[in-house]
Design a protein around this motif. Structure first.
Motif, PDB file in Angstrom:
ATOM      1  N   VAL A   1       0.826  -1.196   0.000  1.00 39.13           N
ATOM      2  CA  VAL A   1       0.000   0.000   0.000  1.00 39.13           C
ATOM      3  C   VAL A   1       0.863   1.250   0.000  1.00 39.13           C
ATOM      4  O   VAL A   1       2.049   1.219   0.332  1.00 39.13           O
ATOM      5  N   THR A   2       0.266   2.382  -0.372  1.00 41.19           N
ATOM      6  CA  THR A   2       0.952   3.666  -0.348  1.00 41.19           C
ATOM      7  C   THR A   2       0.787   4.295   1.034  1.00 41.19           C
ATOM      8  O   THR A   2      -0.050   3.860   1.834  1.00 41.19           O
ATOM      9  N   PRO A   3       1.560   5.346   1.327  1.00 40.17           N
ATOM     10  CA  PRO A   3       1.413   6.014   2.626  1.00 40.17           C
ATOM     11  C   PRO A   3       0.038   6.628   2.852  1.00 40.17           C
ATOM     12  O   PRO A   3      -0.343   6.896   3.987  1.00 40.17           O
ATOM     13  N   ASN A   4      -0.720   6.859   1.769  1.00 45.06           N
ATOM     14  CA  ASN A   4      -2.039   7.481   1.893  1.00 45.06           C
ATOM     15  C   ASN A   4      -3.177   6.470   1.911  1.00 45.06           C
ATOM     16  O   ASN A   4      -4.339   6.841   1.737  1.00 45.06           O
ATOM     17  N   ALA A   5      -2.858   5.208   2.124  1.00 50.69           N
ATOM     18  CA  ALA A   5      -3.895   4.169   2.104  1.00 50.69           C
ATOM     19  C   ALA A   5      -4.794   4.273   3.328  1.00 50.69           C
ATOM     20  O   ALA A   5      -4.336   4.572   4.429  1.00 50.69           O
TER      21      ALA A   5
END
Length: 317
Positions: free
Chosen positions: A158-162
């Motif tokens: 996942v990305t940091p903004n998930a």
């Protein structure tokens, strides 16, 4: 007791803990295949893969080379057997397809005791689409037993903004998507034990971001969840309160309306004193607390946006 603009530090810390919002990035921070995951993967449910249009089959009729060969499933879901004609194989497994070919050879009196084996060389539609807040969105093959974590990991993690919500839409029932809330205890994988089948779509949600910049203890962006809310007072608490030089009466809220950023005054001093109602913030909002110096208190939107764009994004514990 030390106080910040009428509120004690302990009270602000209480607010920060009260509005703590767990995010998916914390639960699956080590989903990148290049790292060793500390979270055990949950095995998916095994399903016999069904043949569909576009698949390439290797049909082997025992001791009869002229009836064997590689056959592509056409758009009608059929294969054309030499001499015997068309056989509908869409929706069948490889074993079932072999049995259907045997029945066809018997029915057409081509062979009296046929033995057929079928191997799927290429699956054209057996992938799972992984979208949303993952590092490498795309279609990934599901040719064995795999769980939800396996597929997110295949997409690079996942990305940091998930966010904490993952939606699984099944191809066989697209009108009833399954929403998985990954707000679970550390080390728990119960939420990821989802039945994922070929053709399904996985979407990792986006967590909203609120930016707090200016005269605060810890300027930056703070992740929130789509189903949760964050208020002005909570955002100030997460930013570790205001500084001594903050001009509370000149606090601004910058919000995009129709794609254009607009300024709104925020009576932060009154909110801190509980003499004005707290206000709910939205995804993308920028809360700017200026300095008490007159020349800094009148900063415009153009001077605030770069500070928000370069702000560090924090995960709320």
């Amino acid at each position: 007791m030390t106080k910040i603009r009428g509120y004690s530090i302990s009270f602000l810390c209480f607010l920060a803990s009260a509005c703590a919002l767990p995010v998916l990035a914390q639960n699956v921070a080590s989903l990148n295949p290049d790292t060793n995951s500390s979270v055990p993967l949950v095995s998916g449910v095994a399903h016999a893969l069904q043949i569909s249009a576009g698949d390439l089959l290797d049909v082997n009729v025992f001791d009869t080379a002229e009836l064997s060969g590689r056959l592509r499933v056409n758009e009608r879901g059929s294969i054309a057997l030499p001499i015997a004609g068309d056989v509908v194989v869409s929706g069948l497994t490889a074993d079932q397809t072999g049995h259907a070919i045997e029945q066809k050879l018997l029915a057409t009196n081509i062979l009296k005791d046929p033995h057929v084996s079928v191997t799927v060389l290429e699956y054209a539609t057996q992938g799972v689409t992984v979208l949303g807040e993952v590092k490498n969105p795309g279609v990934y093959p599901l040719l064995g037993t795999h769980g939800l974590l396996d597929l997110i990991s295949a997409a690079g993690g996942v990305t940091p903004n998930a966010g904490k919500a993952v939606t699984v839409t099944h191809r066989t029932d697209p009108d009833h998507p399954e929403i998985v809330n990954v707000q679970s205890k550390p080390g728990s994988t119960v939420a990821f034990n989802v039945d994922v089948r070929p053709g399904d779509t996985i979407v990792v949600s986006h967590a909203g971001i609120i930016y707090v910049v200016g005269e605060v203890g810890k300027p930056g962006g703070f992740l929130i969840e789509n189903n949760d809310r964050l208020t002005v007072l909570q955002a100030i608490a997460l930013a570790q309160g205001t500084t001594r030089t903050a001009s509370l009466n000149h606090t601004k809220l910058i919000r995009k309306t129709g794609g254009t950023p607009e300024e709104f005054p925020i009576p932060l001093k009154k909110i801190l004193r509980n003499s004005a109602p707290d206000q709910i913030l939205a995804d993308g909002d920028i809360l700017f607390v200026p300095s008490g110096a007159a020349q800094n208190a009148l900063r415009d939107v153009e001077s605030i946006l770069p500070a928000a764009a370069s702000a560090m994004v924090y995960h709320i514990p």
